[in-house]
Design an enzyme around this catalytic site. Structure first.
Site, PDB file in Angstrom:
ATOM      1  N   ASP A 123      -9.373  -3.509  -2.395  1.00  0.00           N
ATOM      2  CA  ASP A 123      -8.816  -3.378  -1.058  1.00  0.00           C
ATOM      3  C   ASP A 123      -9.153  -4.661  -0.302  1.00  0.00           C
ATOM      4  OD1 ASP A 123      -7.827  -0.788  -1.392  1.00  0.00           O
ATOM      5  OD2 ASP A 123      -9.782   0.099  -0.987  1.00  0.00           O
TER       6      ASP A 123
ATOM      7  N   ARG B  43     -10.065   6.985  -5.361  1.00  0.00           N
ATOM      8  CA  ARG B  43      -9.821   6.729  -3.953  1.00  0.00           C
ATOM      9  C   ARG B  43      -9.120   7.888  -3.258  1.00  0.00           C
ATOM     10  NH1 ARG B  43      -7.277   1.574  -3.139  1.00  0.00           N
ATOM     11  NH2 ARG B  43      -5.859   2.281  -1.543  1.00  0.00           N
TER      12      ARG B  43
ATOM     13  N   GLU C 250       9.822   1.111  -1.997  1.00  0.00           N
ATOM     14  CA  GLU C 250       8.916   0.362  -2.875  1.00  0.00           C
ATOM     15  C   GLU C 250       9.126   0.769  -4.328  1.00  0.00           C
ATOM     16  OE1 GLU C 250       4.941   0.217  -1.248  1.00  0.00           O
ATOM     17  OE2 GLU C 250       4.086   0.155  -3.261  1.00  0.00           O
TER      18      GLU C 250
ATOM     19  N   ARG D 139     -10.741  17.342   0.243  1.00  0.00           N
ATOM     20  CA  ARG D 139     -11.459  17.781   1.449  1.00  0.00           C
ATOM     21  C   ARG D 139     -11.178  19.228   1.799  1.00  0.00           C
ATOM     22  NH1 ARG D 139      -9.309  13.237   4.726  1.00  0.00           N
ATOM     23  NH2 ARG D 139     -10.596  11.526   4.030  1.00  0.00           N
TER      24      ARG D 139
ATOM     25  N   ARG E 206       0.969  -5.090 -12.517  1.00  0.00           N
ATOM     26  CA  ARG E 206       2.130  -4.388 -11.975  1.00  0.00           C
ATOM     27  C   ARG E 206       2.589  -5.179 -10.769  1.00  0.00           C
ATOM     28  NH1 ARG E 206       5.003  -1.269 -14.750  1.00  0.00           N
ATOM     29  NH2 ARG E 206       5.548   0.169 -13.055  1.00  0.00           N
TER      30      ARG E 206
ATOM     31  N   ARG F  76       7.446   4.911  -2.848  1.00  0.00           N
ATOM     32  CA  ARG F  76       7.252   5.340  -1.457  1.00  0.00           C
ATOM     33  C   ARG F  76       8.197   4.601  -0.528  1.00  0.00           C
ATOM     34  NH1 ARG F  76       0.946   3.274  -1.340  1.00  0.00           N
ATOM     35  NH2 ARG F  76       1.365   1.238  -2.217  1.00  0.00           N
TER      36      ARG F  76
ATOM     37  N   TYR G 257      -8.853  -4.332  -8.866  1.00  0.00           N
ATOM     38  CA  TYR G 257      -8.029  -3.622  -7.880  1.00  0.00           C
ATOM     39  C   TYR G 257      -8.839  -3.506  -6.587  1.00  0.00           C
ATOM     40  CZ  TYR G 257      -5.203   0.488  -6.286  1.00  0.00           C
ATOM     41  OH  TYR G 257      -4.416   1.381  -5.610  1.00  0.00           O
TER      42      TYR G 257
HETATM   43  N1  UDP Z   1      -1.888   8.787  -5.933  1.00  0.00           N
HETATM   44  C1  UDP Z   1      -1.192   9.901  -6.320  1.00  0.00           C
HETATM   45  N2  UDP Z   1      -0.306  10.471  -5.444  1.00  0.00           N
HETATM   46  C2  UDP Z   1      -0.085   9.969  -4.206  1.00  0.00           C
HETATM   47  C3  UDP Z   1      -0.824   8.838  -3.800  1.00  0.00           C
HETATM   48  C4  UDP Z   1      -1.702   8.259  -4.693  1.00  0.00           C
HETATM   49  O1  UDP Z   1      -1.348  10.384  -7.428  1.00  0.00           O
HETATM   50  O2  UDP Z   1       0.742  10.519  -3.481  1.00  0.00           O
HETATM   51  C5  UDP Z   1      -2.832   8.180  -6.893  1.00  0.00           C
HETATM   52  C6  UDP Z   1      -2.091   7.309  -7.884  1.00  0.00           C
HETATM   53  O3  UDP Z   1      -2.750   7.426  -9.118  1.00  0.00           O
HETATM   54  C7  UDP Z   1      -2.267   5.919  -7.329  1.00  0.00           C
HETATM   55  C8  UDP Z   1      -3.644   6.007  -6.712  1.00  0.00           C
HETATM   56  O4  UDP Z   1      -3.750   7.342  -6.234  1.00  0.00           O
HETATM   57  O5  UDP Z   1      -2.175   4.944  -8.345  1.00  0.00           O
HETATM   58  C9  UDP Z   1      -3.865   5.049  -5.564  1.00  0.00           C
HETATM   59  O6  UDP Z   1      -2.783   5.186  -4.661  1.00  0.00           O
HETATM   60  P1  UDP Z   1      -2.708   4.429  -3.270  1.00  0.00           P
HETATM   61  O7  UDP Z   1      -1.409   4.770  -2.663  1.00  0.00           O
HETATM   62  O8  UDP Z   1      -3.943   4.718  -2.517  1.00  0.00           O
HETATM   63  O9  UDP Z   1      -2.770   2.925  -3.765  1.00  0.00           O
HETATM   64  P2  UDP Z   1      -2.299   1.592  -3.064  1.00  0.00           P
HETATM   65  O10 UDP Z   1      -1.018   1.260  -3.740  1.00  0.00           O
HETATM   66  O11 UDP Z   1      -2.102   1.900  -1.620  1.00  0.00           O
HETATM   67  O12 UDP Z   1      -3.387   0.609  -3.363  1.00  0.00           O
END
Ligand code: UDP
Length: 387
Positions: free
Chosen positions: A370, A187, A320, A191, A264, A295, A368
């Site tokens: 969305d 995901r 979080e 780019r 988790r 985060r 998992y």
């Molecule tokens: N990820 C990462 N660094 C970041 C954000 C995301 O490595 O700064 C990777 C990490 O493996 C994570 C995955 O991308 O488990 C999905 O993150 P995202 O924040 O998109 O997941 P959400 O918790 O929002 O579903």
């Protein structure tokens, strides 16, 4: 629960879970003339998209939710319930070196990381980084990435992996990247434009007025009872309804008979700050290994359509923390490693045999998801089920 013993099969569907899947199915079934009862063991509806209003701000109680999809049918459907704003997710990462980097990996990130200013320079740098990573993998006899670490190294190389992926991922999943499936980072796009939009989808936004409006709109006029645990009425659900829509945890439905699936979960420390704008962005990821949280969400930015939210002199932030699920906690993310996937497959096979029961959504599928695919799944099941 007042209805249970009153009349036999008062409902066509008993829907377990008032989250997005359950509420969407209930809405469509009701529109098709079916009688639905939705139950949830939590004190509120909405599942993990539930928001709590604090200081006039919709606080995403169970973590940031940004609706995004390229499926016009799904987008039109949710917008028919409540109009969405055009929030564009542009998370920022605070890296081990203390600097801020734009996400997803794009020209801004490459400029911040390496000082490169053109796509050509970025490609050269990325190629060199990937080349080094692939060489060291090959030296160990690895030809195809076998896990998240190898996948990340082969996609973006060591600098980005070490600064922006490794520790964030380990904190989020509580496991080393070498033990995690590669698909988790699918995901995260790479780019060669200066484009910080995290999602590639055509449509993206937050319901105006918050997610509760979406759920309330879906459940309007439908019998809903909160504080009801399905486990307490499991034996007698057929007295209540002809069919069951189950959106709870897959293993729990089967009383964990083959073992427990791992999840988790996330803990939030929410704080009100006396400033109209605390971190300047809705999402800042802490991609270092020292900060214990993954985060910080500053909720008001999700609603920053126009500048009204910044007239509010206060703001709400949530730190979080990702932790391993224990019974009694809310499950968030399925741990889709091979051990858990095998167990989930076992349960899925059993689920297929269950008569008059539909399993759907993130918890019951152990996937998992969305939000948009959950809505799409409910629409598609409803289409076959209700015709
Ligand atoms: N990820 C990462 N660094 C970041 C954000 C995301 O490595 O700064 C990777 C990490 O493996 C994570 C995955 O991308 O488990 C999905 O993150 P995202 O924040 O998109 O997941 P959400 O918790 O929002 O579903």
């Amino acid at each position: 629960m007042h209805n249970i013993n009153k009349k036999k099969k008062e409902y066509d569907y008993l829907i377990v879970g008032a989250g997005l899947y359950g509420a969407t199915f209930a809405y469509l079934a009701t529109k098709a003339g079916k009688r639905c009862l939705v139950i949830d063991r939590r004190p509120h509806t909405g599942g993990n998209i539930f928001c709590e209003e604090i200081e006039g701000i919709n606080v995403h109680k169970y973590g940031a939710h940004i609706f995004h999809t390229s499926d016009k049918e799904v987008w039109d459907f949710v917008n028919s319930i409540v109009p969405f704003n055009r929030y564009t997710n542009c998370p920022v990462a605070k890296a081990p070196d203390g600097k801020l980097y734009n996400l997803p990996f794009n020209m801004n990130t490459f400029y911040q990381m390496w000082g490169v200013t053109t796509p050509e320079e970025a490609i050269n740098k990325l190629d060199a980084q990937r080349h080094d990573a692939l060489l060291s993998m090959r030296r160990e006899g690895v030809t195809e990435p076998r896990n998240l670490e190898e996948k990340a190294l082969s996609l973006v190389g060591r600098d980005i992996y070490e600064n922006l992926i490794k520790y964030y991922t380990q904190k989020q999943w509580g496991r080393p990247c070498t033990e995690l499936p590669a698909f988790i980072i699918n995901r995260l796009p790479v780019r060669l434009t200066f484009d910080n939009n995290y999602f590639k989808d055509s449509y993206q936004g937050i319901p105006i007025g918050g997610y509760n409006r979406l759920i309330e709109g879906l459940l309007e006029g439908i019998d809903v009872q909160t504080h009801i645990d399905f486990n307490d009425i499991k034996d007698k659900w057929r007295d209540i309804a002809a069919k069951l829509v189950y959106t709870g945890p897959l293993d729990e439905y089967f009383d964990f008979e083959s073992g427990r699936l791992e999840w988790r979960t996330v803990r939030f420390e929410t704080e009100v700050k006396n400033t109209p704008n605390w971190q300047g962005n809705a999402v800042i990821n802490y991609t270092d290994h020292i900060t214990p949280f993954t985060r910080i969400i500053e909720h008001k930015h999700f609603e920053s359509f126009g500048d009204e939210v910044y007239q509010n002199p206060k703001t709400v932030i949530s730190r979080e923390y990702s932790t391993e699920f224990k019974p009694g906690m809310e499950p968030y993310y399925p741990v889709n490693d091979s051990k858990n996937n095998e167990l989930a497959e076992k349960y899925r096979a059993k689920a297929k045999e269950e008569k008059d029961v539909i399993f759907g959504g993130r918890l019951a599928d152990y996937r998992y998801y969305d939000m948009a695919p959950v809505v799409a799944q409910a629409i598609s099941i409803a289409a076959t089920e209700l015709t």
